[in-house]
Write a protein that holds these residues in place. Sequence first.
Motif, PDB file in Angstrom:
ATOM      1  N   GLY A 194       0.825  -1.198   0.000  1.00  5.98           N
ATOM      2  CA  GLY A 194       0.000   0.000   0.000  1.00  5.98           C
ATOM      3  C   GLY A 194       0.862   1.251   0.000  1.00  5.98           C
ATOM      4  O   GLY A 194       2.023   1.235   0.420  1.00  5.98           O
ATOM      5  N   THR A 195       0.280   2.360  -0.473  1.00  5.56           N
ATOM      6  CA  THR A 195       1.052   3.588  -0.609  1.00  5.56           C
ATOM      7  C   THR A 195       1.577   4.106   0.737  1.00  5.56           C
ATOM      8  O   THR A 195       2.721   4.556   0.831  1.00  5.56           O
ATOM      9  CB  THR A 195       0.204   4.668  -1.290  1.00  5.56           C
ATOM     10  OG1 THR A 195      -1.086   4.748  -0.641  1.00  5.56           O
ATOM     11  CG2 THR A 195       0.002   4.350  -2.755  1.00  5.56           C
ATOM     12  N   ALA A 196       0.755   4.043   1.771  1.00  7.68           N
ATOM     13  CA  ALA A 196       1.213   4.487   3.088  1.00  7.68           C
ATOM     14  C   ALA A 196       2.299   3.558   3.627  1.00  7.68           C
ATOM     15  O   ALA A 196       3.256   4.004   4.272  1.00  7.68           O
ATOM     16  CB  ALA A 196       0.037   4.558   4.058  1.00  7.68           C
ATOM     17  N   ASP A 197       2.177   2.255   3.352  1.00  2.00           N
ATOM     18  CA  ASP A 197       3.196   1.299   3.786  1.00  2.00           C
ATOM     19  C   ASP A 197       4.524   1.540   3.077  1.00  2.00           C
ATOM     20  O   ASP A 197       5.597   1.399   3.679  1.00  2.00           O
ATOM     21  CB  ASP A 197       2.735  -0.132   3.532  1.00  2.00           C
ATOM     22  CG  ASP A 197       1.629  -0.571   4.476  1.00  2.00           C
ATOM     23  OD1 ASP A 197       1.574  -0.028   5.593  1.00  2.00           O
ATOM     24  OD2 ASP A 197       0.820  -1.426   4.097  1.00  2.00           O
ATOM     25  N   ILE A 198       4.471   1.893   1.803  1.00  2.00           N
ATOM     26  CA  ILE A 198       5.701   2.172   1.060  1.00  2.00           C
ATOM     27  C   ILE A 198       6.468   3.307   1.718  1.00  2.00           C
ATOM     28  O   ILE A 198       7.685   3.228   1.922  1.00  2.00           O
ATOM     29  CB  ILE A 198       5.388   2.499  -0.406  1.00  2.00           C
ATOM     30  CG1 ILE A 198       4.924   1.238  -1.134  1.00  2.00           C
ATOM     31  CG2 ILE A 198       6.595   3.106  -1.117  1.00  2.00           C
ATOM     32  CD1 ILE A 198       4.408   1.490  -2.530  1.00  2.00           C
ATOM     33  N   ASP A 199       5.762   4.369   2.051  1.00  2.12           N
ATOM     34  CA  ASP A 199       6.412   5.502   2.710  1.00  2.12           C
ATOM     35  C   ASP A 199       7.041   5.070   4.031  1.00  2.12           C
ATOM     36  O   ASP A 199       8.197   5.413   4.328  1.00  2.12           O
ATOM     37  CB  ASP A 199       5.384   6.614   2.940  1.00  2.12           C
ATOM     38  CG  ASP A 199       5.988   7.832   3.609  1.00  2.12           C
ATOM     39  OD1 ASP A 199       6.693   8.594   2.925  1.00  2.12           O
ATOM     40  OD2 ASP A 199       5.751   8.015   4.824  1.00  2.12           O
ATOM     41  N   ARG A 200       6.305   4.315   4.812  1.00  2.00           N
ATOM     42  CA  ARG A 200       6.821   3.875   6.117  1.00  2.00           C
ATOM     43  C   ARG A 200       8.052   2.976   5.965  1.00  2.00           C
ATOM     44  O   ARG A 200       9.053   3.142   6.665  1.00  2.00           O
ATOM     45  CB  ARG A 200       5.713   3.125   6.866  1.00  2.00           C
ATOM     46  CG  ARG A 200       6.158   2.526   8.196  1.00  2.00           C
ATOM     47  CD  ARG A 200       4.993   1.817   8.876  1.00  2.00           C
ATOM     48  NE  ARG A 200       4.416   0.778   8.037  1.00  2.00           N
ATOM     49  CZ  ARG A 200       4.931  -0.451   7.926  1.00  2.00           C
ATOM     50  NH1 ARG A 200       6.048  -0.766   8.574  1.00  2.00           N
ATOM     51  NH2 ARG A 200       4.342  -1.353   7.165  1.00  2.00           N
ATOM     52  N   ILE A 201       7.979   2.027   5.039  1.00  2.24           N
ATOM     53  CA  ILE A 201       9.081   1.077   4.852  1.00  2.24           C
ATOM     54  C   ILE A 201      10.335   1.771   4.335  1.00  2.24           C
ATOM     55  O   ILE A 201      11.450   1.496   4.801  1.00  2.24           O
ATOM     56  CB  ILE A 201       8.644  -0.054   3.888  1.00  2.24           C
ATOM     57  CG1 ILE A 201       7.563  -0.913   4.550  1.00  2.24           C
ATOM     58  CG2 ILE A 201       9.832  -0.930   3.496  1.00  2.24           C
ATOM     59  CD1 ILE A 201       6.816  -1.809   3.564  1.00  2.24           C
ATOM     60  N   MET A 202      10.166   2.682   3.396  1.00  5.83           N
ATOM     61  CA  MET A 202      11.328   3.368   2.839  1.00  5.83           C
ATOM     62  C   MET A 202      12.014   4.239   3.878  1.00  5.83           C
ATOM     63  O   MET A 202      13.239   4.404   3.861  1.00  5.83           O
ATOM     64  CB  MET A 202      10.912   4.205   1.632  1.00  5.83           C
ATOM     65  CG  MET A 202      10.489   3.385   0.418  1.00  5.83           C
ATOM     66  SD  MET A 202      11.783   2.281  -0.204  1.00  5.83           S
ATOM     67  CE  MET A 202      12.990   3.478  -0.768  1.00  5.83           C
TER      68      MET A 202
END
Length: 336
Positions: free
Chosen positions: A71-79
Amino acid sequence: MRYVFALILSVLATSLCAQERAWEDRALFGAADTPRMLHVLSSTDIALFAPIAESFVADTPGIAIEYYVAGTADIDRIMRKSPDRFDMAISSAMDLQFKLANDGYALALDGFDHPDWAEWRQSVFAFTSEPAAIVLNRAAFAGAQMPQTRQALIRRLRDTPEQFRGKVGTYDVRQSGLGYLFATQDARTSETFWRLMEVMGNLDAQLYCCSSDMIEDVAAGRLFVAYNVLGSYAEARKDLSDAIEIVLPADFRTVMMRTALVSSEAPDPALARSFMEHLLTQQSGGTSAALALPLLDLQKPGSEQSTIQLEPALLTYLDRLKTERFIKEWEDAIIQ
């Protein structure tokens, strides 16, 4: 003999590391024992991204792509937590990508023949143009005119609330980065957005993480209306064309540009740069018949157009206080 293949895995209860539950799907393009592996974290469904990945692997011997969908919010968090885990981040949430670059998580890349308005400081690169759409169940609107504007949709929902109760859906902006982007941009453009949210809230709106789920539910009749669905995902479902109607609102359109960046701590920045060049070339000079994702509209967006632009204004609704205020107003409207 095919020398490029995609192995698609469903990942239910795994994690990138002990603290991170990461992806929804995973694909391997190329052979697992290749000398170099490009690691890509993306919000784009595998089926839509496969032609781009497969063509790169076919043209570049000795490499493979490990492709993760989140998910887009998860991508931000993971990066932010593990910038050295992936070479690239690809997301439909332009604002979150912009902020990643602004906060130093993106590598600057020069030398690309790419429109200056479709990149930000040589760090975030747009490669598609994709409108938000209203997806309707054809059977539910049989014998009646399909609403072509938000105002027309509001009137239809208000006139026949019994028909649409529990049958309208949209993104949960508290969970979806793209849903939040679409909602904030709609709200900036017109007060009609808030009236529509209130009407949908009165009808027990169903909230979703993903466009794909909304499209499936409209086709199956579990929803009659899905608002702010990614038009490209709906268009890709040719198998559902008899069941769904895709409406690009005539009053105003919200168009996002899908973006890619190379991590500032990419494990293989040279390979990531090569793939970025391939991606931009395919999407700005390719043919839509050969690609599953829409091409980048090479006409420069103007003030009269609806394309969300790569500019500092994207950060406005990522301010903590503004985010809290917007979500509170959205909850008051749609959760009743």
